[in-house]
Design a protein around this motif. Structure first.
Motif, mmCIF file in Angstrom:
data_model
loop_
_atom_site.group_PDB
_atom_site.id
_atom_site.type_symbol
_atom_site.label_atom_id
_atom_site.label_comp_id
_atom_site.label_asym_id
_atom_site.label_seq_id
_atom_site.Cartn_x
_atom_site.Cartn_y
_atom_site.Cartn_z
ATOM 1 N N MET A 34 -6.778 38.607 -63.800
ATOM 2 C CA MET A 34 -6.414 37.198 -63.643
ATOM 3 C C MET A 34 -4.990 36.935 -64.121
ATOM 4 O O MET A 34 -4.148 36.469 -63.397
ATOM 5 C CB MET A 34 -7.380 36.303 -64.453
ATOM 6 N N GLU A 35 -4.757 37.278 -65.415
ATOM 7 C CA GLU A 35 -3.474 36.890 -65.974
ATOM 8 C C GLU A 35 -2.320 37.709 -65.408
ATOM 9 O O GLU A 35 -1.172 37.348 -65.552
ATOM 10 C CB GLU A 35 -3.503 36.981 -67.500
ATOM 11 N N ASN A 36 -2.650 38.826 -64.712
ATOM 12 C CA ASN A 36 -1.576 39.628 -64.146
ATOM 13 C C ASN A 36 -0.764 38.879 -63.107
ATOM 14 O O ASN A 36 0.417 39.095 -62.956
ATOM 15 C CB ASN A 36 -2.134 40.921 -63.550
ATOM 16 N N LYS A 37 -1.430 37.971 -62.389
ATOM 17 C CA LYS A 37 -0.707 37.167 -61.403
ATOM 18 C C LYS A 37 0.363 36.322 -62.112
ATOM 19 O O LYS A 37 1.508 36.261 -61.689
ATOM 20 C CB LYS A 37 -1.680 36.270 -60.647
ATOM 21 N N PHE A 38 -0.047 35.699 -63.211
ATOM 22 C CA PHE A 38 0.862 34.889 -64.025
ATOM 23 C C PHE A 38 2.031 35.746 -64.511
ATOM 24 O O PHE A 38 3.201 35.382 -64.376
ATOM 25 C CB PHE A 38 0.062 34.309 -65.203
ATOM 26 N N GLU A 39 1.698 36.908 -65.039
ATOM 27 C CA GLU A 39 2.745 37.786 -65.579
ATOM 28 C C GLU A 39 3.709 38.251 -64.493
ATOM 29 O O GLU A 39 4.913 38.312 -64.710
ATOM 30 C CB GLU A 39 2.117 38.981 -66.294
ATOM 31 N N SER A 40 3.154 38.563 -63.321
ATOM 32 C CA SER A 40 4.059 39.049 -62.259
ATOM 33 C C SER A 40 4.923 37.909 -61.712
ATOM 34 O O SER A 40 6.088 38.112 -61.359
ATOM 35 C CB SER A 40 3.292 39.762 -61.139
ATOM 36 N N GLN A 41 4.376 36.689 -61.687
ATOM 37 C CA GLN A 41 5.205 35.546 -61.270
ATOM 38 C C GLN A 41 6.349 35.323 -62.266
ATOM 39 O O GLN A 41 7.469 35.014 -61.876
ATOM 40 C CB GLN A 41 4.345 34.273 -61.168
ATOM 41 N N LEU A 42 6.050 35.528 -63.549
ATOM 42 C CA LEU A 42 7.102 35.377 -64.560
ATOM 43 C C LEU A 42 8.128 36.509 -64.472
ATOM 44 O O LEU A 42 9.318 36.285 -64.691
ATOM 45 C CB LEU A 42 6.501 35.298 -65.964
ATOM 46 N N LEU A 43 7.651 37.699 -64.135
ATOM 47 C CA LEU A 43 8.590 38.821 -63.981
ATOM 48 C C LEU A 43 9.592 38.550 -62.859
ATOM 49 O O LEU A 43 10.737 38.974 -62.915
ATOM 50 C CB LEU A 43 7.844 40.138 -63.737
ATOM 51 N N ASP A 44 9.149 37.814 -61.833
ATOM 52 C CA ASP A 44 10.069 37.389 -60.768
ATOM 53 C C ASP A 44 11.199 36.530 -61.323
ATOM 54 O O ASP A 44 12.257 36.402 -60.714
ATOM 55 C CB ASP A 44 9.326 36.563 -59.701
#
Length: 237
Positions: A1-11
């Protein structure tokens, strides 16, 4: 779940520490808990809160280098956006959150306490009133607002808070050419100058965003902001 959040932040070139991830998780829990008894947000689903509140708040990094900013005031912060996410990710910031509704300010104070955030304060009241106080007038490097108001009105709320050389950034959605055009007189009268507008889509979404950057080039005349209520009823056009 939280990986989506983390990858959006990595962008956005933002990488969270474990502690910061926990803070966002707790913020989410408090937001949805309090939202049951008062209206803080219409968005409560986990991924959506991450995307439309947390990532959205932090996407300001596309418009400004936060490392060069020391003091921030968030006008009409509501449930703490964008000021609280900025404070979680950039602890060096001194952040002031202003909102006109006392219930929301109580919520913000609870989040600040639970997340053990320091060097952050909340103000309960109207933007027009605090902008006249010497403790806050022309004191900030950056003023931000996700509040829903036209740019002329927002400029009158926000520009008085920033020091000469400071920046006001308004979070706007999609197409804002007309609004931008209509705000030019107000921006100039308040001592500001519209700089670039950064347009983009929120990482991994179809949501269009615009950041309007206004630089303060001279002190705001004493008569601004006008008394409470006037900037929204009769914007400078």
């Amino acid at each position: 779940m939280e990986n989506k959040f983390e990858s959006q932040l990595l962008d956005l070139n933002i990488e969270l520490s474990e502690k910061q991830k926990q803070k966002f998780q707790r913020y989410y829990e408090l937001l949805t808990e309090w939202n049951k008894v008062m209206n803080l947000t219409g968005i409560t689903e986990y991924d959506e809160v991450n995307e439309k509140h947390f990532v959205d708040s932090l996407s300001i990094v596309k418009a400004i280098d936060i490392d060069n900013i020391k003091t921030v005031i968030d006008i009409g912060t509501g449930a703490g956006f964008p000021g609280l996410p900025l404070k979680i990710v950039y602890p060096h910031l001194h952040v002031v959150l202003l909102d006109s509704l006392n219930k929301r300010v109580k919520f913000l104070n609870t989040v600040i306490e639970e997340l053990k955030l320091e060097d952050i304060e909340t103000l309960h009241g109207r933007a027009e009133d605090y902008a006249r106080q010497t403790d806050y007038r022309e004191k900030f490097d950056l003023c931000v607002s996700r509040a829903v108001a036209n740019l002329s009105t927002l400029s009158e709320y926000c520009i008085p808070y920033i020091r000469v050389g400071g920046i006001f950034i308004s979070y706007k959605s999609g197409n804002i050419e007309e609004e931008l055009q209509a705000s030019q007189k107000a921006v100039k009268m308040l001592g500001g100058k519209t700089e670039e507008t950064v347009k983009f889509q929120l990482p991994g979404t179809e949501i269009g965003r615009s950041f309007v950057t206004i630089k303060k080039i001279e002190a705001t005349k004493k008569k601004y902001p006008r008394k409470a209520g006037l900037p929204s009823k009769e914007p400078i056009l």
